[in-house]
Enzyme design. Sequence first.
Site, PDB file in Angstrom:
ATOM      1  N   HIS A 108     -28.936   3.750  -6.893  1.00  0.00           N
ATOM      2  CA  HIS A 108     -29.382   4.496  -8.073  1.00  0.00           C
ATOM      3  C   HIS A 108     -30.733   3.999  -8.591  1.00  0.00           C
ATOM      4  CE1 HIS A 108     -27.218   1.311 -10.585  1.00  0.00           C
ATOM      5  NE2 HIS A 108     -28.348   1.424 -11.244  1.00  0.00           N
ATOM      6  N   ASP A 139     -23.440   2.906  -3.682  1.00  0.00           N
ATOM      7  CA  ASP A 139     -24.557   2.541  -4.564  1.00  0.00           C
ATOM      8  C   ASP A 139     -25.361   1.358  -4.038  1.00  0.00           C
ATOM      9  OD1 ASP A 139     -26.287   2.705  -6.666  1.00  0.00           O
ATOM     10  OD2 ASP A 139     -24.853   2.094  -8.213  1.00  0.00           O
ATOM     11  N   SER A 217     -29.698  -3.833 -12.598  1.00  0.00           N
ATOM     12  CA  SER A 217     -29.136  -3.153 -11.437  1.00  0.00           C
ATOM     13  C   SER A 217     -29.828  -3.585 -10.154  1.00  0.00           C
ATOM     14  CB  SER A 217     -29.278  -1.640 -11.588  1.00  0.00           C
ATOM     15  OG  SER A 217     -28.463  -1.156 -12.608  1.00  0.00           O
TER      16      SER A 217
END
Length: 534
Positions: A108, A139, A217
């Site tokens: 992402h 992901d 992230s």
Amino acid sequence: PMATTCAACVLFVSGFVSGWTRSAQLLGVRRSAFEPVLRAAPPTADIYGRVTQEDAASSSAEPVVKVYSVHSSVNVQMPWTTKPQEESTGSGFTIEHEGRLVILTNAHVVADATYVEVRKAGDAQKYVAEVERLSHECDLATLRVTDESFWEGVAPLAFGRMPSLQDEVSVVGYPEGGEGISVTQGVISRIEIQRYAHSGAYLLAVQIDAAINPGNSGGPALNVDGEVIGVAFQNQLESQNIGYVIPAPTIQHYLKDASRSQPNKTNGFPSLGIYWQALDNAQLRAYLGVDTNTGGVLLRGVVPTSPAARLLRRGDVLVQLEGHDIAHDGSFAIGGQERLSFAHLVHLKFSSDTIRLAVLRGGQRLFLDVPVAPPARLIPTTTYDEPVPYFIYGGLVFVPFTEPYLHEWGEEWQADAPHELVNLLLSGIQEEPDEQPVVLSRVLPSQQTAGYLTLNDRRVLSVNGHKVLNLPQMHKLVTRLHAEAEFLAFEVQCVGGAATIAISTATAEHDRDAILQTYRIPAAVSPELLVSSG
């Protein structure tokens, strides 16, 4: 929904859970031979007189990088347009894969990216990076940097074993609020199957109480030895210090799972293709003749297009997978007090593998070797990094139905989007190979489409009585019928019965060209659809 200043869906996660565990045998990964990256070196003093430990190569060898992404996604309802360009940042870190150094990050972070740069800690220079492989399902993404100077002095991080509950963990990354690297610490608080917010897939995840903020992230979660035990990827809304990392077994599966036809993609995590019911109720077990001590779950359905459809039946009781007894709630035991959903045993396999299972059928125990494959979804859950095909006929715009189509109604799409489409997404099952519903996304206003304007956002059922299977098949069907019939009658789904839209073939092409010019649409058929229909 995607955040604009943090690497995307790190802000959005549902709290669904279904089981938890850890095991050296089932969850552990092979410890890499790499040495810990941050080796002790003679202490040096900075401009403030602080004594620091430098990396042996230099501070620029720090393997955790900041990722800068420029991205723009397709408008799934009008696929000839794109949404406004946005910028976001995330984190990543260096690993060795197939003898080369690459950067591992979240999918992402670089989804729909048009331009990606990375920057090392303590280095002012940014380097252009390219997406080498990614899997939106789990992901994860790997990036390559072709500039050799970027890799000077960089040592890869090593993977550690699956952690245990209460193990200490440090999350390293570049959260919002500054340009420098940040380290937060906590402990492992839970290991279980979780919903991955980016894709909606349910896979193994590790819950920690170290803060994972927007921008973290893709950063590594490290154990006390400096080894990677996971990749930070999301947190839980309306909670404090509840974050999740993608564990090493899932990362290893991703790294090994390259598609032969498309090396930049993965085949995905397999599924049995079954629907099951827990047998917690003693009355139901007695009705089915299942002994209380036997365990097992009831198969209430098998996906018709799955490989398992040839071997498994509705009414079978699944009692064992890969030698592990399945309890009435669908879990299996690992360790003294730890349990995990049997789905994880399937996730450890690769596409085209077989899995050994035992079922009760007609009072007999049968042992079967069942092929597993990535689930065939009637409605794809993502459209990242892919063009969305479309075609226009007589002012009617047709597109494939995907879950992001419903996301255009906002965060409350399950309540606000057309209920027929929401119900199809939540309960639809693929009955035939390659089946994917087609949606009439737009009725472009014109004299020829007068009276049809309220029929947009509906599933197309048939054309002149011929069932619509998917968009390429429908395009071929419309092309053929256009040359044969006086009218094309499109049936679209409505409550109480299908509505009909009739378009004259005699004027359809002229009307189409006028509509394209009026609405500044570049083409009546998307290039990728022409290729697939060729």
